[in-house]
Design a protein around this motif. Structure first.
Motif, PDB file in Angstrom:
ATOM      1  N   ARG A  30     -21.389  43.158  15.787  1.00 44.66           N
ATOM      2  CA  ARG A  30     -19.661  43.188  15.716  1.00 44.66           C
ATOM      3  C   ARG A  30     -18.721  44.110  15.256  1.00 44.66           C
ATOM      4  O   ARG A  30     -18.022  44.527  15.940  1.00 44.66           O
ATOM      5  CB  ARG A  30     -19.724  42.719  13.856  1.00 44.66           C
ATOM      6  CG  ARG A  30     -18.493  42.695  13.725  1.00 44.66           C
ATOM      7  CD  ARG A  30     -18.306  42.615  12.177  1.00 44.66           C
ATOM      8  NE  ARG A  30     -18.689  43.627  11.330  1.00 44.66           N
ATOM      9  CZ  ARG A  30     -19.012  43.493   9.800  1.00 44.66           C
ATOM     10  NH1 ARG A  30     -18.858  42.483   8.959  1.00 44.66           N
ATOM     11  NH2 ARG A  30     -19.272  44.942   9.060  1.00 44.66           N
ATOM     12  N   ASP A  31     -19.826  44.853  15.030  1.00 44.85           N
ATOM     13  CA  ASP A  31     -19.434  46.737  15.425  1.00 44.85           C
ATOM     14  C   ASP A  31     -19.504  47.879  16.562  1.00 44.85           C
ATOM     15  O   ASP A  31     -18.482  47.924  16.697  1.00 44.85           O
ATOM     16  CB  ASP A  31     -19.998  47.808  14.324  1.00 44.85           C
ATOM     17  CG  ASP A  31     -19.690  47.296  13.103  1.00 44.85           C
ATOM     18  OD1 ASP A  31     -18.530  46.986  12.565  1.00 44.85           O
ATOM     19  OD2 ASP A  31     -20.337  48.376  12.090  1.00 44.85           O
TER      20      ASP A  31
ATOM     21  N   ARG B  51     -21.604  31.048   9.870  1.00 39.94           N
ATOM     22  CA  ARG B  51     -22.050  32.455   9.270  1.00 39.94           C
ATOM     23  C   ARG B  51     -21.300  32.047   7.578  1.00 39.94           C
ATOM     24  O   ARG B  51     -22.201  33.065   6.918  1.00 39.94           O
ATOM     25  CB  ARG B  51     -20.402  33.440  10.319  1.00 39.94           C
ATOM     26  CG  ARG B  51     -20.474  33.640  11.524  1.00 39.94           C
ATOM     27  CD  ARG B  51     -19.894  34.842  11.718  1.00 39.94           C
ATOM     28  NE  ARG B  51     -18.163  34.297  12.182  1.00 39.94           N
ATOM     29  CZ  ARG B  51     -17.840  34.086  13.388  1.00 39.94           C
ATOM     30  NH1 ARG B  51     -19.028  34.517  14.179  1.00 39.94           N
ATOM     31  NH2 ARG B  51     -16.938  33.707  13.438  1.00 39.94           N
ATOM     32  N   ARG B  72     -14.430  39.917   7.920  1.00 40.14           N
ATOM     33  CA  ARG B  72     -13.568  40.512   8.892  1.00 40.14           C
ATOM     34  C   ARG B  72     -12.404  39.476   8.989  1.00 40.14           C
ATOM     35  O   ARG B  72     -12.175  40.267  10.833  1.00 40.14           O
ATOM     36  CB  ARG B  72     -14.002  41.879  10.011  1.00 40.14           C
ATOM     37  CG  ARG B  72     -14.715  42.162   9.811  1.00 40.14           C
ATOM     38  CD  ARG B  72     -14.033  43.795   8.492  1.00 40.14           C
ATOM     39  NE  ARG B  72     -15.125  44.863   8.015  1.00 40.14           N
ATOM     40  CZ  ARG B  72     -16.065  45.796   9.449  1.00 40.14           C
ATOM     41  NH1 ARG B  72     -16.015  45.252  10.426  1.00 40.14           N
ATOM     42  NH2 ARG B  72     -16.440  46.408   8.908  1.00 40.14           N
TER      43      ARG B  72
END
Lengths: 164, 164
Positions: A30-31, B51, B72
DNA sequence: ATTTTACGTCAGTCATGTTGACATATATTT
DNA sequence: AAATATATGTCAACATGACTGACGTAAAAT
């Protein structure tokens, strides 16, 4: 640490370890992708455009079907992104010399600039992680991630990555 | 191997090494997620549903805002998926005891079954990769992936993963 | 000459993300 | 007690990037 689960169930620690490894992959990915996404946003490009630019940049002259094979999407999906990149002058096509049905893909100057820009940011991120982790850890990273690639096409994937 | 690039440019090998590490992550993540996607398909669920099930399963009683913080995404995005999961009986909400504005999230029996099913498949994949790679490699995998997590919230993420 | 392959394209659909606006219940602050 | 802030839900409109199915065209292979 000596709670009921780990005493009664020797598999518990292993399961927990694996669950942690899975979440780690989720957060890291994700990052890792977030940085590139930010840059691409300025160009009104998405992740799909980036993938095309990335792979064409690393395999100049590759054909459309090779790209489809890597990305695992339909040609209709690719086409929207690809024709957009061509229209906006980031990618160009040339007719194949041996097989003139093929469209070989190349980055334009502008395409190369964007590829470099995004790639540099990502490489710095990975370089930092590598530096902090040390050489032995890097080797471990490679081994494990290689093992996560589907066996049935692992060799193909590795050949592409290593460009042997 | 002794081509012009590596002779004239000492950074070339490093750049190439980093580019390979990036592609490795791409291919590994693609194949890692493919397995779960297949199972979820049978339930008409997508990656977004997974998720939610995953994180609720690992953090029983977590609130909606905690989940939003992890994923997010916007609450509107989450809500579509979440209300779908609730309607279909995979997730349930209970009003928070201390703060009654909060909706605490739990898996139902059916939700737990699905979570187990998907998780088991993913854990087997990772377990195989770990076994092939060896213990030292696993430590390296952890170090590098940890380093890829955004520094500014790395501790938060690690705490969540390790559930300290 | 026919068939297969590589590619392009039109049309419609779905999943999942976004913004912006507004509502409601509960907690917190003044 | 009143005002404000917070946690959550919801409606509506829109973008991206996937998908399927159908059809077309040029070039290669049989």
């Amino acid at each position: 640490m000596t709670d009921v689960k780990s005493v009664n169930n020797p598999l518990f620690l292993r399961e927990e370890e694996l669950r942690q490894a899975i979440e780690l992959l989720f957060f890291a990915y994700r990052d890792f992708t977030a940085g590139a996404d930010n840059i691409l946003e300025d160009y009104n490009f998405g992740r799909a455009h980036h993938r095309v630019i990335h792979f064409v940049g690393r395999n100049e002259g590759m054909t459309v079907s090779e790209l489809l094979d890597i990305l695992r999407i339909t040609k209709q999906s690719l086409n929207r992104v690809l024709s957009n990149l061509i229209k906006r002058g980031f990618v160009e096509q040339r007719q194949g010399e041996e097989d003139r049905r093929q469209r070989c893909l190349y980055l334009t100057e502008e395409g190369r600039l964007l590829e470099q820009k995004v790639s540099r940011a990502q490489r710095e991120l990975v370089a930092n992680a590598f530096r902090e982790a040390g050489g032995e850890a890097v080797a471990g990273y490679r081994k494990v991630l290689t093992g996560l690639i589907d066996e049935t096409h692992r060799d193909t994937a590795l050949n592409r990555i290593l460009k042997t």
